[in-house]
Design a protein around this motif. Structure first.
Motif, PDB file in Angstrom:
ATOM      1  N   ASN A  38       0.791  -1.299   0.026  1.00  0.00           N
ATOM      2  CA  ASN A  38      -0.029  -0.051  -0.153  1.00  0.00           C
ATOM      3  C   ASN A  38       0.922   1.206   0.050  1.00  0.00           C
ATOM      4  O   ASN A  38       2.120   0.964  -0.302  1.00  0.00           O
ATOM      5  CB  ASN A  38      -0.962   0.030   1.276  1.00  0.00           C
ATOM      6  N   VAL A  39       0.531   2.290   0.271  1.00  0.00           N
ATOM      7  CA  VAL A  39       1.149   3.662   0.323  1.00  0.00           C
ATOM      8  C   VAL A  39       1.141   4.319   1.793  1.00  0.00           C
ATOM      9  O   VAL A  39       0.278   4.748   2.048  1.00  0.00           O
ATOM     10  CB  VAL A  39       0.543   4.698  -0.590  1.00  0.00           C
ATOM     11  N   ALA A  40       2.203   4.234   2.535  1.00  0.00           N
ATOM     12  CA  ALA A  40       2.383   4.792   3.801  1.00  0.00           C
ATOM     13  C   ALA A  40       3.911   4.269   4.289  1.00  0.00           C
ATOM     14  O   ALA A  40       4.345   3.603   3.645  1.00  0.00           O
ATOM     15  CB  ALA A  40       1.658   3.846   4.802  1.00  0.00           C
ATOM     16  N   LYS A  41       4.247   4.901   5.332  1.00  0.00           N
ATOM     17  CA  LYS A  41       5.609   4.912   5.494  1.00  0.00           C
ATOM     18  C   LYS A  41       6.105   3.657   5.930  1.00  0.00           C
ATOM     19  O   LYS A  41       7.303   3.290   5.598  1.00  0.00           O
ATOM     20  CB  LYS A  41       5.925   6.178   6.763  1.00  0.00           C
ATOM     21  N   ASP A  52       8.937   2.961   8.996  1.00  0.00           N
ATOM     22  CA  ASP A  52       8.474   2.670  10.366  1.00  0.00           C
ATOM     23  C   ASP A  52       9.468   1.596  11.402  1.00  0.00           C
ATOM     24  O   ASP A  52       9.698   0.527  10.755  1.00  0.00           O
ATOM     25  CB  ASP A  52       7.306   1.823  10.256  1.00  0.00           C
ATOM     26  N   PRO A  53      10.244   2.084  12.376  1.00  0.00           N
ATOM     27  CA  PRO A  53      11.243   1.301  12.808  1.00  0.00           C
ATOM     28  C   PRO A  53      10.682  -0.044  13.626  1.00  0.00           C
ATOM     29  O   PRO A  53      11.371  -0.936  13.719  1.00  0.00           O
ATOM     30  CB  PRO A  53      11.618   2.502  14.288  1.00  0.00           C
ATOM     31  N   TRP A  94      10.297  -3.707   5.641  1.00  0.00           N
ATOM     32  CA  TRP A  94       9.130  -4.393   5.217  1.00  0.00           C
ATOM     33  C   TRP A  94       9.116  -5.277   4.119  1.00  0.00           C
ATOM     34  O   TRP A  94       9.872  -4.897   3.010  1.00  0.00           O
ATOM     35  CB  TRP A  94       8.046  -3.319   4.751  1.00  0.00           C
ATOM     36  N   ARG A  95       8.841  -6.409   4.086  1.00  0.00           N
ATOM     37  CA  ARG A  95       8.968  -7.605   2.986  1.00  0.00           C
ATOM     38  C   ARG A  95       7.832  -8.062   2.493  1.00  0.00           C
ATOM     39  O   ARG A  95       6.708  -8.189   3.004  1.00  0.00           O
ATOM     40  CB  ARG A  95       9.810  -8.858   3.379  1.00  0.00           C
ATOM     41  N   PHE A 129       9.459  -7.140   8.802  1.00  0.00           N
ATOM     42  CA  PHE A 129       7.820  -7.723   8.668  1.00  0.00           C
ATOM     43  C   PHE A 129       7.572  -8.295   7.392  1.00  0.00           C
ATOM     44  O   PHE A 129       7.996  -7.681   6.569  1.00  0.00           O
ATOM     45  CB  PHE A 129       6.871  -6.520   9.119  1.00  0.00           C
ATOM     46  N   TYR A 130       7.160  -9.563   7.683  1.00  0.00           N
ATOM     47  CA  TYR A 130       6.803 -10.196   6.313  1.00  0.00           C
ATOM     48  C   TYR A 130       5.291 -10.287   5.984  1.00  0.00           C
ATOM     49  O   TYR A 130       4.542 -10.625   6.905  1.00  0.00           O
ATOM     50  CB  TYR A 130       7.345 -11.818   6.339  1.00  0.00           C
ATOM     51  N   HIS A 131       5.025  -9.328   4.676  1.00  0.00           N
ATOM     52  CA  HIS A 131       3.666  -9.086   4.572  1.00  0.00           C
ATOM     53  C   HIS A 131       3.185  -9.915   3.034  1.00  0.00           C
ATOM     54  O   HIS A 131       2.098  -9.658   2.376  1.00  0.00           O
ATOM     55  CB  HIS A 131       3.420  -7.648   4.394  1.00  0.00           C
TER      56      HIS A 131
END
Length: 397
Positions: free
Chosen positions: A160-163, A169-170, A175-176, A313-315
Motif C-alpha cells: 500500500n502507500v504509507a511510511k 517505521d522502525p 518491510w518484506r 515484517f513479512y507481508h
C-alpha cells in the motif's frame, strides 16, 4: 441491569442475522470471473523503496489515464508525495481516478479529498455502509491493490502507500512484500476489474469506453488473473492444494485458513506433499498471531515446516504448488481474504519466472527461523487466553 442485558442480546441477534443474510445475498450476486491464460511481462518488487521509485516514475510518465485502487493511503510524507503526483497529472489533463478503502484510508482527510477533486482527480471510497445489511457491509472490504497506467502498465500485489511500506517505521522495518509490475495481454483485464469496482463505488460506468483499453503485445510469461469475493477464493485454494503432488509453499502475514482449506492441507501432508509455511515473527495487528497458532501447531504435528521471518515484517502473499504454479496477489491466507474481502491474484505458469520467485523466497527462508512445536506447546496462560479470544473472532481479524 435486565434492560441493558436485553439490549445487548437484541444487538447480538441483529448482528448475527445481518451478517448471515448479508453474506447469503453477496454470495448470490457475486459472479465468478477470471482471465484466460495470457502472456505478459512480469517484474517483481520485494522492497518498498524500489517499488515506489518505479511506481512514482511510471505515474509521472502517464499520458492519458491513471486508475489507482489501494486499501491503505495515509497522511505521511510518502502518501503526500503520491497524492501530489496524482494532482499534478490531473492538472496536466490526464484522467485520474482514485479509489480507496474508507476504513484502510481513513486518515485521508476531507480537505485532502477536496484538494484532489479541485485538481481534477476523480475520487471515491469503497466499503460504504449499505442498507439493509449494515454490519455485513462494514466488514466487506475492497483489498485489491492495483494500478493501471495508460492501459499498458499495471501494478498488483501486497504493498500500500504509507511510511511502513518504505521502511520508515522502525517497528516494522524492513518491510518484506511482493508486488508485480505487469505489461502485455493481461493489462486490459486488470483495467476491467478496476472499472467494475469504479462503477460500483464511483457510480460511473466506463466499461464501454474503448479508449481505456489498449491492445497490448504479448509478453514472455504465461499467467492468469482471478479476482475473488464472497468465498470464491476458498474453492481456488482447495483445488490447487488437492492437485499438488510434491510440494506446497505458502507465504502469508496471517495464517488463518477456513476449515475446508485447512482440512485439505492436512490431507495433502498425509499423502506425502511437503508443506512449508512462512509467517512473520512479529505482528502488525492485534491477535492475528494468536489466531494462527492453533493451525500452525496442528501443521507441525502433521509434519509441515513452519518458518518465522525475522528480518523485519513479512507481508508477502504467495503460494507455490509443485514449482509449477505460483500465486502472487493481494489475498492473505486467512478467512477475511477468503470470505469477506475483494481480492485479485495472479497465477504464474512459467517455470523460469517461478524459479526467479523461488530465489526471492529462498532469501526470505534464510532470514527466517524454524518454528518448533515446543515453541507453541510451552505452558503460557496469557497466550492461551489470547488464542481463545482470537479463535472466536478470527473471521474478522
Amino acid at each position: 441491569m435486565k434492560v441493558l442485558l436485553g439490549i445487548i442480546i437484541i444487538i447480538l441477534i441483529w448482528i448475527f442475522c445481518d451478517f448471515l443474510l448479508g453474506r447469503k445475498k453477496h454470495m448470490r450476486i457475486a459472479r465468478k470471473e477470471e482471465s484466460t491464460f495470457l502472456y505478459g511481462s512480469l517484474d517483481i518488487f520485494p522492497h518498498g523503496p524500489e517499488l515506489m521509485a518505479d511506481f512514482f516514475n511510471e505515474l509521472k510518465q502517464a499520458k492519458a489515464h491513471i486508475h489507482v485502487l489501494f486499501y491503505i493511503v495515509k497522511k505521511d510524507q510518502i502518501s503526500k508525495e503520491f497524492l501530489s503526483i496524482l494532482k499534478k497529472k490531473a492538472q496536466e489533463g490526464v484522467q485520474v481516478r482514485l479509489l480507496l478503502s474508507r476504513l484502510g484510508s481513513h486518515k485521508v482527510s476531507r480537505d485532502t479529498i477536496s484538494a484532489l477533486k479541485e485538481a481534477g482527480v476523480e475520487f471515491a471510497f469503497s466499503n460504504r455502509l449499505r442498507f439493509p445489511f449494515l454490519f455485513y457491509s462494514s466488514q466487506v472490504r475492497n483489498h485489491r491493490k492495483i494500478t493501471i497506467i495508460d492501459g499498458t502498465i499495471a501494478y498488483l500485489g501486497g504493498f500500500n502507500v504509507a511510511k511502513e511500506y518504505v521502511d520508515q517505521d522502525p517497528k516494522l522495518s524492513p518491510w518484506r512484500d511482493y508486488h508485480l509490475k505487469i505489461s502485455g495481454e493481461s493489462v486490459p483485464f486488470i483495467q476491467r476489474v478496476f472499472l467494475k469496482d469504479w462503477k460500483e463505488y464511483g457510480g460511473v460506468d466506463l466499461l464501454g469506453d474503448d479508449a481505456l483499453f489498449s491492445k497490448n503485445a504479448p509478453g514472455d510469461f504465461l499467467h492468469q488473473l482471478i479476482p475473488t469475493e464472497a468465498g470464491q477464493l476458498e474453492e481456488i485454494f482447495v483445488e490447487r492444494i488437492k492437485a499438488a503432488k510434491t510440494s506446497i509453499l505458502i507465504g502469508t502475514p496471517y495464517f488463518i485458513p477456513s476449515k475446508r482449506v485447512f482440512a485439505t492441507l492436512l490431507e495433502a501432508i498425509h499423502r506425502g506433499v511437503r508443506l512449508r509455511v512462512i509467517v512473520p515473527a512479529k505482528s502488525d495487528h492485534i491477535l492475528v498471531q494468536e489466531a494462527s497458532f492453533p493451525y500452525l501447531r496442528r501443521l507441525l504435528i502433521a509434519g509441515a515446516e513452519v518458518f518465522e521471518f525475522k528480518n523485519g515484517f513479512y507481508h508477502a502473499k504467495t503460494c507455490i504448488f509443485d514449482e509449477k504454479i505460483c500465486d502472487i496477489g493481494t489475498a492473505n491466507f486467512d478467512k477475511r481474504s477468503i470470505f469477506l474481502n475483494k481480492e485479485i491474484n495472479c497465477y504464474i505458469h512459467d517455470p523460469k519466472y517461478i524459479s526467479r520467485v523461488e530465489d526471492i523466497i529462498n532469501k526470505d527462508l534464510l532470514d527466517s527461523k524454524p518454528l518448533l512445536l515446543a515453541d507453541l506447546t510451552k505452558p503460557n496462560f496469557f497466550r492461551s487466553f489470547k488464542e481463545s479470544i482470537a479463535g472466536a473472532i478470527s473471521l474478522f481479524l
